[in-house]
Design a protein around this motif. Structure first.
Motif, PDB file in Angstrom:
ATOM      1  N   GLY A   1     -11.372  -4.056  12.009  1.00  0.00           N
ATOM      2  CA  GLY A   1     -11.312  -2.811  11.244  1.00  0.00           C
ATOM      3  C   GLY A   1      -9.918  -2.521  10.744  1.00  0.00           C
ATOM      4  N   ARG A   2      -9.107  -3.551  10.569  1.00  0.00           N
ATOM      5  CA  ARG A   2      -7.725  -3.334  10.153  1.00  0.00           C
ATOM      6  C   ARG A   2      -7.508  -3.586   8.670  1.00  0.00           C
ATOM      7  NH1 ARG A   2      -5.000  -2.597  14.904  1.00  0.00           N
ATOM      8  NH2 ARG A   2      -2.956  -2.997  14.082  1.00  0.00           N
ATOM      9  N   GLY A   3      -8.578  -3.878   7.965  1.00  0.00           N
ATOM     10  CA  GLY A   3      -8.477  -4.021   6.516  1.00  0.00           C
ATOM     11  C   GLY A   3      -9.474  -3.076   5.871  1.00  0.00           C
TER      12      GLY A   3
ATOM     13  N   VAL B   1      -5.312   3.028  17.496  1.00  0.00           N
ATOM     14  CA  VAL B   1      -5.161   1.649  17.056  1.00  0.00           C
ATOM     15  C   VAL B   1      -5.491   1.546  15.572  1.00  0.00           C
ATOM     16  CG1 VAL B   1      -5.463   0.423  19.212  1.00  0.00           C
ATOM     17  CG2 VAL B   1      -7.468   1.225  17.999  1.00  0.00           C
ATOM     18  N   GLY B   2      -4.659   0.819  14.843  1.00  0.00           N
ATOM     19  CA  GLY B   2      -4.914   0.609  13.426  1.00  0.00           C
ATOM     20  C   GLY B   2      -4.461   1.739  12.520  1.00  0.00           C
ATOM     21  N   SER B   3      -3.791   2.743  13.082  1.00  0.00           N
ATOM     22  CA  SER B   3      -3.398   3.880  12.252  1.00  0.00           C
ATOM     23  C   SER B   3      -2.139   3.592  11.438  1.00  0.00           C
ATOM     24  CB  SER B   3      -3.198   5.118  13.124  1.00  0.00           C
ATOM     25  OG  SER B   3      -2.192   4.877  14.076  1.00  0.00           O
ATOM     26  N   GLY B   4      -1.473   2.496  11.738  1.00  0.00           N
ATOM     27  CA  GLY B   4      -0.316   2.109  10.932  1.00  0.00           C
ATOM     28  C   GLY B   4       1.027   2.541  11.502  1.00  0.00           C
ATOM     29  N   LYS B   5       1.198   2.363  12.799  1.00  0.00           N
ATOM     30  CA  LYS B   5       2.445   2.746  13.435  1.00  0.00           C
ATOM     31  C   LYS B   5       3.568   1.744  13.168  1.00  0.00           C
ATOM     32  CE  LYS B   5       0.565   2.909  17.514  1.00  0.00           C
ATOM     33  NZ  LYS B   5      -0.821   2.651  17.088  1.00  0.00           N
ATOM     34  N   THR B   6       3.179   0.464  13.080  1.00  0.00           N
ATOM     35  CA  THR B   6       4.200  -0.568  12.964  1.00  0.00           C
ATOM     36  C   THR B   6       5.032  -0.394  11.691  1.00  0.00           C
ATOM     37  OG1 THR B   6       2.574  -1.971  14.033  1.00  0.00           O
ATOM     38  CG2 THR B   6       4.553  -3.033  13.244  1.00  0.00           C
ATOM     39  N   VAL B   7       4.380   0.018  10.625  1.00  0.00           N
ATOM     40  CA  VAL B   7       5.073   0.257   9.364  1.00  0.00           C
ATOM     41  C   VAL B   7       6.166   1.316   9.550  1.00  0.00           C
ATOM     42  CG1 VAL B   7       4.755   1.174   7.038  1.00  0.00           C
ATOM     43  CG2 VAL B   7       3.050  -0.364   8.004  1.00  0.00           C
TER      44      VAL B   7
ATOM     45  N   ASP C   1      -8.635   3.692   3.192  1.00  0.00           N
ATOM     46  CA  ASP C   1      -9.631   2.680   2.848  1.00  0.00           C
ATOM     47  C   ASP C   1     -10.357   2.157   4.083  1.00  0.00           C
ATOM     48  OD1 ASP C   1      -7.547   1.354   4.015  1.00  0.00           O
ATOM     49  OD2 ASP C   1      -7.581  -0.354   2.635  1.00  0.00           O
ATOM     50  N   ARG C   2      -9.934   2.637   5.253  1.00  0.00           N
ATOM     51  CA  ARG C   2     -10.485   2.123   6.493  1.00  0.00           C
ATOM     52  C   ARG C   2     -11.873   2.703   6.763  1.00  0.00           C
ATOM     53  NH1 ARG C   2      -6.565   0.632   9.734  1.00  0.00           N
ATOM     54  NH2 ARG C   2      -5.232   0.059   8.050  1.00  0.00           N
ATOM     55  N   LYS C   3     -12.829   1.850   7.062  1.00  0.00           N
ATOM     56  CA  LYS C   3     -14.150   2.354   7.438  1.00  0.00           C
ATOM     57  C   LYS C   3     -14.265   2.312   8.953  1.00  0.00           C
ATOM     58  CE  LYS C   3     -16.189   0.392   3.244  1.00  0.00           C
ATOM     59  NZ  LYS C   3     -14.922  -0.260   2.761  1.00  0.00           N
TER      60      LYS C   3
ATOM     61  N   PHE D   1       0.848  -1.194   0.000  1.00  0.00           N
ATOM     62  CA  PHE D   1       0.000   0.000   0.000  1.00  0.00           C
ATOM     63  C   PHE D   1       0.883   1.244   0.000  1.00  0.00           C
ATOM     64  CE2 PHE D   1       0.121  -2.033   4.241  1.00  0.00           C
ATOM     65  CZ  PHE D   1       1.041  -1.198   4.832  1.00  0.00           C
ATOM     66  N   ALA D   2       0.280   2.354  -0.310  1.00  0.00           N
ATOM     67  CA  ALA D   2       1.001   3.631  -0.212  1.00  0.00           C
ATOM     68  C   ALA D   2       0.882   4.144   1.217  1.00  0.00           C
ATOM     69  CB  ALA D   2       0.407   4.638  -1.189  1.00  0.00           C
ATOM     70  N   LEU D   3       1.910   4.814   1.691  1.00  0.00           N
ATOM     71  CA  LEU D   3       1.865   5.350   3.045  1.00  0.00           C
ATOM     72  C   LEU D   3       0.864   6.488   3.135  1.00  0.00           C
ATOM     73  CD1 LEU D   3       5.671   5.443   3.923  1.00  0.00           C
ATOM     74  CD2 LEU D   3       3.977   3.719   4.577  1.00  0.00           C
TER      75      LEU D   3
ATOM     76  N   GLY E   1       0.099  10.909   7.261  1.00  0.00           N
ATOM     77  CA  GLY E   1       0.598  10.883   8.634  1.00  0.00           C
ATOM     78  C   GLY E   1       1.852  10.030   8.754  1.00  0.00           C
ATOM     79  N   GLN E   2       1.845   8.890   8.080  1.00  0.00           N
ATOM     80  CA  GLN E   2       3.024   8.020   8.115  1.00  0.00           C
ATOM     81  C   GLN E   2       4.206   8.708   7.435  1.00  0.00           C
ATOM     82  OE1 GLN E   2       0.991   4.712   6.238  1.00  0.00           O
ATOM     83  NE2 GLN E   2       1.157   3.460   8.108  1.00  0.00           N
ATOM     84  N   GLU E   3       3.942   9.338   6.301  1.00  0.00           N
ATOM     85  CA  GLU E   3       5.003  10.047   5.573  1.00  0.00           C
ATOM     86  C   GLU E   3       5.655  11.111   6.441  1.00  0.00           C
ATOM     87  OE1 GLU E   3       6.263   9.481   2.671  1.00  0.00           O
ATOM     88  OE2 GLU E   3       4.764   8.705   1.260  1.00  0.00           O
TER      89      GLU E   3
HETATM   90  P1  ADP Z   1      -1.141   0.211  14.710  1.00  0.00           P
HETATM   91  O1  ADP Z   1       0.142  -0.425  15.166  1.00  0.00           O
HETATM   92  O2  ADP Z   1      -1.020   1.689  14.615  1.00  0.00           O
HETATM   93  O3  ADP Z   1      -2.319  -0.212  15.514  1.00  0.00           O
HETATM   94  P2  ADP Z   1      -0.593  -1.248  12.348  1.00  0.00           P
HETATM   95  O4  ADP Z   1       0.720  -0.679  12.001  1.00  0.00           O
HETATM   96  O5  ADP Z   1      -0.609  -2.574  12.997  1.00  0.00           O
HETATM   97  O6  ADP Z   1      -1.427  -0.248  13.229  1.00  0.00           O
HETATM   98  O7  ADP Z   1      -1.488  -1.231  11.038  1.00  0.00           O
HETATM   99  C1  ADP Z   1      -2.794  -1.745  11.008  1.00  0.00           C
HETATM  100  C2  ADP Z   1      -3.084  -2.379   9.705  1.00  0.00           C
HETATM  101  O8  ADP Z   1      -3.102  -1.414   8.667  1.00  0.00           O
HETATM  102  C3  ADP Z   1      -2.049  -3.412   9.278  1.00  0.00           C
HETATM  103  O9  ADP Z   1      -2.718  -4.484   8.709  1.00  0.00           O
HETATM  104  C4  ADP Z   1      -1.202  -2.673   8.274  1.00  0.00           C
HETATM  105  O10 ADP Z   1      -0.636  -3.562   7.347  1.00  0.00           O
HETATM  106  C5  ADP Z   1      -2.232  -1.759   7.625  1.00  0.00           C
HETATM  107  N1  ADP Z   1      -1.661  -0.533   7.091  1.00  0.00           N
HETATM  108  C6  ADP Z   1      -0.657   0.203   7.638  1.00  0.00           C
HETATM  109  N2  ADP Z   1      -0.399   1.290   6.877  1.00  0.00           N
HETATM  110  C7  ADP Z   1      -1.275   1.268   5.843  1.00  0.00           C
HETATM  111  C8  ADP Z   1      -1.491   2.136   4.720  1.00  0.00           C
HETATM  112  N3  ADP Z   1      -0.772   3.241   4.523  1.00  0.00           N
HETATM  113  N4  ADP Z   1      -2.490   1.791   3.858  1.00  0.00           N
HETATM  114  C9  ADP Z   1      -3.224   0.684   4.057  1.00  0.00           C
HETATM  115  N5  ADP Z   1      -3.056  -0.172   5.079  1.00  0.00           N
HETATM  116  C10 ADP Z   1      -2.087   0.109   5.974  1.00  0.00           C
END
Ligand code: ADP
Ligand code: MG
Length: 698
Positions: free
Chosen positions: A590-592, A307-313, A458-460, A276-278, A281-283
């Motif tokens: 809600g993570r997809g 939660v789910g905002s994509g911190k791990t990336v 894409d998150r609802k 996916f594209a960042l 906020g991630q950028e």
């Molecule tokens: P957090 O640690 O903030 O709760 P995660 O990093 O675990 O969130 O990310 C939650 C989900 O969103 C994961 O399945 C991850 O692969 C996905 N995700 C992260 N960044 C994006 C993005 N930019 N676009 C779409 N999905 C993403």
């Protein structure tokens, strides 16, 4: 309308107090120093955490009464709350039943007469002598007999019945009315001489005198006035904390970390490999991290996102920045489950990048542990993922350059210090706990903050519903529908057991019950805190791979578990969970890109406390972690904000979570300018900061 003077400085002084006399020392005396406050009242005040005169002066009203119009008796009509002022013309007491007494007073003004009614306050009859001036606030009773039911009253002056009368958090032994009276006794001790802020600064910032601010707080003539008072007090507490923190930071020697230069090939490939594209906020978080890593001053940054905002990336990016510089990274999690989860994610991505990660938890076998440590010491493994044991056991890294600490609020201050002082790696703290930036900065001082404010596009938003136990079958019907569509689900077990072991046993029974009933025919896995690490890893792996349909779990899934195909969650006996915990749990779905659901099943409504209901309603109403943090604060009271218990934040009374950012920035800047200042303000810093420090280290 009569009111107490708001601006005491320059106004009339309450009886018995000489205005202008130096008072500050009196503020720190016990409440019994106040006339008429004896040991009994003092004890009740103690129950609310109010011990000194200062505590009373600084007791923040929870809210204010809505204004009520003052009416002439002849104009009374309708049932809205109003205020009438008049003279007592006669009083009677009736006792229609045991335990019920009614005081009725004829009250008249120049337009007419009405009967005001008090229930169960017999002693009032003596005070309502004919000729007494009264103000009563209340409403005509619905039965239209010309009776006025009194909610609050004043026999001298107006404080109870005034517009915006303060409403304090009361207790069973201390009513709001009594608290108003006690605060009123304490207020005269807060004269303008109490102001310790340098006068020039106060003028520059256009702040009211502190003495005026507390009067405005407790006796406002308008909401704006109350807010102006609160702001001044918030500014003070922020300034004082910032001064303390910044001075401590200045005095601590700063170690050096390796400067990592500009981003290179490895992280470019990493970003390309992501499916996916960042998000924006991630950028921007990544850009801020890059800027930090380019310096030799160790990074100390908080990455905050719901939660789910994509911190791990983002975290992985930071680790790979170390790796591409020929150094190492470490990712530390608060629990084994979370560490294992992270490892699964990291491992998958690292395989494509030819980077070697190792998992390091306290429950590895001695041989596994030894091998992992050896690989890290030799520099053969570039990334370590593990629990805090990683630090406690003093793993020797060949060259640790970046450490990421997940869920930082669970991470002890001491541990953080040990890591930072020993090795001076760049530090990135991640938290999903919506500690508002203001608070985060206050607790962690100089920590820089990156925020991922929005989830991937894409998150609802998760749809949350609350039903009571009797409708639990419907919840399971919905859950099975998701399973039949090829989705996965979580069922969270009730939180009734005390120990981890009995919790695990209860969860086992519940999983078996579900497997026989609601979840018959589906593949059910059970996750609890008593599983061995290998079992747990295997289980999570299978769930992630889609080999299990449902994960029945205790709260161990609270943080970090990441399975985008899981789209529905049932939380049983949800009323037993805290708000923050439920929000975290809900974040597992809600993570997809699919619409996800969280079904909260509670016990019957009659069994619920008001607070439990309020929690569930709040969760249904919003998925915004910051909003929920505010509700939580409201329900639990000051100093109880989720995740901040260990941080000594109970001292923050006036700062408001979302609206005080500008004020904080100002206080930070001002504190910087005041670092070397020597004056009365320092006493406040010493007092507050010593207490905060104690709380942090406790
Ligand atoms: P957090 O640690 O903030 O709760 P995660 O990093 O675990 O969130 O990310 C939650 C989900 O969103 C994961 O399945 C991850 O692969 C996905 N995700 C992260 N960044 C994006 C993005 N930019 N676009 C779409 N999905 C993403
Ligand atoms: Mg996470």
């Amino acid at each position: 309308m009569t009111r107490l003077p708001v601006a005491f400085a320059g106004g009339e002084a309450p009886a018995g107090i000489t205005p202008g006399a130096p008072r500050p020392a009196l503020l720190d005396r016990p409440v019994t120093a106040l006339d008429g406050v004896g040991p009994a009242v003092s004890k009740r005040l103690g129950g609310l955490g109010l011990r000194t005169v200062r505590d009373l002066v600084e007791y923040r009203p929870r809210r204010y009464e809505e204004p009520a119009a003052e009416r002439r008796i002849a104009d009374l009509f309708g049932e809205e709350e109003v205020v009438i002022a008049g003279t007592v013309r006669g009083v009677t007491v009736r006792r229609p039943r045991r335990r019920l007494s009614i005081v009725q007073a004829r009250i008249g003004d120049e337009t007419g007469e009405i009967t005001a009614v008090w229930f169960n306050q017999v002693w009032l009859a003596d005070r309502l002598k004919p000729g007494t001036r009264v103000r009563v606030r209340g409403a005509l009773s619905g039965r239209g007999r010309g009776e006025f039911t009194v909610r609050s009253y004043d026999l001298d002056g107006a404080s109870e019945t005034s517009d915006y009368a303060p409403v304090y958090s009361a207790s069973e032994e201390l009513t709001v009315k009594k608290l108003r009276e006690l605060v009123g006794l304490a207020l005269p001790f807060a004269g303008d001489d109490w102001d310790v802020l340098p006068a020039a600064l106060r003028r520059d910032r256009r702040l009211p005198l502190r003495g005026d601010a507390v009067w405005a707080l407790h006796r406002p003539a308008s909401p704006d006035e109350a807010e102006a008072g609160r702001k001044r007090l918030a500014y003070d507490e922020l300034l004082v904390l910032q001064l303390g923190l910044q001075r401590r930071g200045r005095d601590r020697a700063v170690a050096e970390a390796p400067a990592l230069g500009a981003p290179g090939e490895l992280v470019r490939r990493y970003q390309e490999a992501l499916p996916f594209a960042l998000t924006a906020g991630q950028e921007s978080a990544i850009a801020e991290i890059d800027a930090d890593l380019a310096r030799t001053r160790p990074m100390d940054r908080l990455l905050q996102g719901d939660v789910g905002s994509g911190k791990t990336v983002v975290a992985l990016y930071a680790l790979l920045r170390a790796v591409e510089n020929g150094r190492q990274g470490a990712l530390m999690a608060p629990t084994e489950t979370l560490a294992e989860q992270h490892f699964l994610t990291v491992e998958a991505l690292c395989a494509e990048l030819a980077v070697r990660p190792v998992l390091l938890t306290s429950s590895l076998s001695a041989a596994e542990h030894g091998a992992a440590r050896a690989a890290l010491a030799a520099g053969e493994a570039q990334i370590a993922v593990g629990t805090h044991a990683l630090i406690q056991e003093q793993v020797d890294f060949a060259d640790l350059a970046v450490a990421v600490v997940d869920e930082q609020h669970r991470f002890g201050v001491e541990q953080r210090r040990a890591l930072a002082e020993g090795r001076a790696p760049h530090l990135l703290h991640m938290t999903a706990t919506p500690i508002p930036r203001t608070l985060a900065l206050t607790v962690y001082g100089d920590l820089a903050v990156s925020e991922i404010a929005k989830p991937p596009a894409d998150r609802k938003p998760i749809v949350t519903a609350w039903v009571t136990q009797d409708r639990s079958p419907e919840a399971y019907t919905r859950l099975r529908r998701h399973l039949d569509d090829g989705r996965q689900a979580y069922v969270v077990c009730p939180l009734i057991e005390e120990s981890e072991t009995s919790l695990a046993r209860a969860a086992e029974q519940e999983a078996e019950r579900l497997q026989r009933s609601e979840l018959r025919g589906y593949r059910v896995g059970l996750l609890h805190g008593r599983l061995r690490p290998a079992e747990r890893r295997d289980l999570m792996g299978r769930f992630k791979a889609g080999e299990l349909d449902v994960l029945v779990a205790t709260t161990v899934i609270e943080v970090g578990v990441d399975v985008p195909n899981a789209t529905i969650m049932i939380v049983q006996e949800a009323d037993r969970f805290g708000l923050a915990q439920l929000h975290q749990l809900r974040g597992r779905v809600g993570r997809g890109g699919e619409q996800s659901y969280c079904l909260l099943v509670s016990r019957a409504k009659e069994e619920l406390t008001d607070a439990a209901r309020a929690r569930l309603e709040a969760l249904v109403a919003t998925t915004d972690g910051f909003e929920l943090a505010e509700v939580d604060l409201e329900l639990r009271g000051e100093g109880q904000l989720l995740g901040t218990r260990q941080s000594g934040l109970s001292d923050l009374r006036f700062t408001r979570l979302r609206t005080d950012r500008a004020l904080l920035e100002q206080a930070r800047g001002d504190a910087e300018a005041l670092l070397d200042y020597d004056g009365p303000l320092n006493e406040a810093v010493d007092r507050v900061f010593a207490a905060t420090e104690d709380a942090r280290l406790a």
